[in-house]
Write a protein that holds these residues in place. Structure first.
Motif, PDB file in Angstrom:
ATOM      1  N   CYS A  58       0.830  -1.206   0.000  1.00  0.00           N
ATOM      2  CA  CYS A  58       0.000   0.000   0.000  1.00  0.00           C
ATOM      3  C   CYS A  58       0.864   1.255   0.000  1.00  0.00           C
ATOM      4  O   CYS A  58       0.581   2.219  -0.731  1.00  0.00           O
ATOM      5  CB  CYS A  58      -0.936  -0.001   1.210  1.00  0.00           C
ATOM      6  SG  CYS A  58      -2.285  -1.186   1.090  1.00  0.00           S
ATOM      7  N   ARG A  59       1.917   1.258   0.809  1.00  0.00           N
ATOM      8  CA  ARG A  59       2.821   2.419   0.842  1.00  0.00           C
ATOM      9  C   ARG A  59       3.476   2.619  -0.521  1.00  0.00           C
ATOM     10  O   ARG A  59       3.621   3.753  -0.998  1.00  0.00           O
ATOM     11  CB  ARG A  59       3.884   2.240   1.924  1.00  0.00           C
ATOM     12  CG  ARG A  59       3.352   2.323   3.342  1.00  0.00           C
ATOM     13  CD  ARG A  59       4.470   2.523   4.352  1.00  0.00           C
ATOM     14  NE  ARG A  59       5.413   1.424   4.368  1.00  0.00           N
ATOM     15  CZ  ARG A  59       5.276   0.326   5.109  1.00  0.00           C
ATOM     16  NH1 ARG A  59       4.207   0.179   5.892  1.00  0.00           N
ATOM     17  NH2 ARG A  59       6.189  -0.624   5.076  1.00  0.00           N
ATOM     18  N   SER A 115       2.247   1.702  -3.406  1.00  0.00           N
ATOM     19  CA  SER A 115       1.239   2.146  -4.378  1.00  0.00           C
ATOM     20  C   SER A 115       1.040   3.659  -4.315  1.00  0.00           C
ATOM     21  O   SER A 115       0.858   4.316  -5.352  1.00  0.00           O
ATOM     22  CB  SER A 115      -0.090   1.418  -4.136  1.00  0.00           C
ATOM     23  OG  SER A 115      -0.713   1.856  -2.947  1.00  0.00           O
ATOM     24  N   ILE A 116       1.093   4.216  -3.106  1.00  0.00           N
ATOM     25  CA  ILE A 116       0.981   5.669  -2.945  1.00  0.00           C
ATOM     26  C   ILE A 116       2.217   6.362  -3.504  1.00  0.00           C
ATOM     27  O   ILE A 116       2.128   7.394  -4.185  1.00  0.00           O
ATOM     28  CB  ILE A 116       0.785   6.038  -1.467  1.00  0.00           C
ATOM     29  CG1 ILE A 116      -0.568   5.529  -0.961  1.00  0.00           C
ATOM     30  CG2 ILE A 116       0.890   7.542  -1.263  1.00  0.00           C
ATOM     31  CD1 ILE A 116      -1.759   6.135  -1.659  1.00  0.00           C
ATOM     32  N   TYR A 135      -8.279  -1.427   2.908  1.00  0.00           N
ATOM     33  CA  TYR A 135      -7.256  -1.038   1.924  1.00  0.00           C
ATOM     34  C   TYR A 135      -7.867  -0.557   0.609  1.00  0.00           C
ATOM     35  O   TYR A 135      -7.146  -0.258  -0.341  1.00  0.00           O
ATOM     36  CB  TYR A 135      -6.333  -2.217   1.644  1.00  0.00           C
ATOM     37  CG  TYR A 135      -5.661  -2.790   2.872  1.00  0.00           C
ATOM     38  CD1 TYR A 135      -4.671  -2.082   3.547  1.00  0.00           C
ATOM     39  CD2 TYR A 135      -6.034  -4.046   3.368  1.00  0.00           C
ATOM     40  CE1 TYR A 135      -4.057  -2.609   4.676  1.00  0.00           C
ATOM     41  CE2 TYR A 135      -5.435  -4.578   4.499  1.00  0.00           C
ATOM     42  CZ  TYR A 135      -4.442  -3.847   5.156  1.00  0.00           C
ATOM     43  OH  TYR A 135      -3.845  -4.370   6.281  1.00  0.00           O
ATOM     44  N   GLU A 151      -9.034   2.153  -0.325  1.00  0.00           N
ATOM     45  CA  GLU A 151      -8.736   3.533  -0.726  1.00  0.00           C
ATOM     46  C   GLU A 151      -7.426   3.638  -1.507  1.00  0.00           C
ATOM     47  O   GLU A 151      -7.138   4.671  -2.124  1.00  0.00           O
ATOM     48  CB  GLU A 151      -8.639   4.428   0.518  1.00  0.00           C
ATOM     49  CG  GLU A 151      -7.499   4.046   1.446  1.00  0.00           C
ATOM     50  CD  GLU A 151      -7.528   4.777   2.773  1.00  0.00           C
ATOM     51  OE1 GLU A 151      -6.693   5.682   2.937  1.00  0.00           O
ATOM     52  OE2 GLU A 151      -8.374   4.447   3.620  1.00  0.00           O
ATOM     53  N   TYR A 152      -6.628   2.590  -1.491  1.00  0.00           N
ATOM     54  CA  TYR A 152      -5.317   2.645  -2.145  1.00  0.00           C
ATOM     55  C   TYR A 152      -5.441   2.340  -3.640  1.00  0.00           C
ATOM     56  O   TYR A 152      -6.373   1.633  -4.059  1.00  0.00           O
ATOM     57  CB  TYR A 152      -4.356   1.662  -1.480  1.00  0.00           C
ATOM     58  CG  TYR A 152      -3.972   2.058  -0.071  1.00  0.00           C
ATOM     59  CD1 TYR A 152      -2.908   2.931   0.154  1.00  0.00           C
ATOM     60  CD2 TYR A 152      -4.690   1.588   1.024  1.00  0.00           C
ATOM     61  CE1 TYR A 152      -2.564   3.311   1.441  1.00  0.00           C
ATOM     62  CE2 TYR A 152      -4.355   1.962   2.321  1.00  0.00           C
ATOM     63  CZ  TYR A 152      -3.281   2.830   2.519  1.00  0.00           C
ATOM     64  OH  TYR A 152      -2.954   3.214   3.789  1.00  0.00           O
TER      65      TYR A 152
END
Length: 235
Positions: free
Chosen positions: A96-97, A99-100, A124, A126-127
């Motif tokens: 997730c980190r 992907s941002i 998750y 929102e990612y």
């Protein structure tokens, strides 16, 4: 035979009787699929993915994965980065980190996570990750890898070895981002082509991606191809 644990002993015994030479490849750790242990006896050579399994099972041999070298050389680039994998609790936060980060870098990242329970991935959503209950075929996966500039890879903590993603990055001449430190032990490793995630160096990824890909020798590309792999198994 690939994944001999999927067959019954009766079937394997009949195959052994009809064949002059039998070879098996357990392309996942034996610990993950323990039924494979009982199938070793039916083969002349039994290869394993996880090198540690050769200690537990002395009648096995270690062999690495490969990339399929039958796809067309030229492939149109459609995305910057590609990842596909099943949902795993020990890697989802880092994914997730990332992907941002890729979004902030304006990368066209095609990140796919396959799940079976909605409660696992609900927080998750929102990612910028594509969560799906259905996977993709192996060939579709390879075509996505060839259509990307970068391949993202995460080590499965259950076993120890290099995934197909690593060898596809080598064979398809792609940059690789991975958390699997075993890549440093192979002759294809080059810090300009493979970025080793350690949990503290995500801010260095942009410099890594800005640098040019470094070509390896044709000998190395051939060494990790399926054509060479299958010849070795039957040699």
């Amino acid at each position: 035979m690939i994944r001999p644990d999927l067959f019954s002993k009766n079937v394997l015994a009949k195959i052994q009787k009809k064949s002059s030479y039998t070879v098996a490849y357990q392309w996942d750790g034996m610990q993950r699929f323990p039924l494979a242990e009982d199938m070793i006896q039916y083969f002349d050579r039994f290869f394993v993915f996880d090198e540690r399994d050769t200690v537990r099972y002395p009648h096995t041999q270690h062999i690495h994965n490969f990339y399929f070298d039958y796809l067309p050389e030229n492939h149109e680039i459609k995305q910057d980065l590609f990842f596909v994998g099943t949902f795993m609790k020990d890697r989802i936060d880092e994914l997730c980190r990332l992907s941002i980060l890729f979004q902030e870098m304006n990368l066209n990242a095609n990140i796919n996570v396959i799940y079976n329970k909605e409660k696992h991935i609900r927080k998750y959503r929102e990612y910028p990750i594509h969560f799906t209950r259905s996977g993709m075929s192996f060939e579709e996966n390879m075509k996505n890898a060839k259509a990307s500039k970068i391949i993202l890879d995460f080590q499965n903590s259950i076993h120890k070895g290099l995934s197909f993603r690593v060898f596809e990055a080598v064979g398809f001449r792609k940059k690789l981002i991975t958390n699997n430190s075993l890549v440093k032990n192979y002759d294809f490793f080059h810090p300009g082509n493979m970025f080793l995630l350690n949990g503290h160096n995500m801010d260095e990824i942009s410099d890594f991606l800005a640098a040019d890909y470094v070509q390896s020798s044709e000998e190395i590309y051939q060494r990790y191809s399926f054509s060479n792999w299958i010849q070795f198994l039957f040699s």
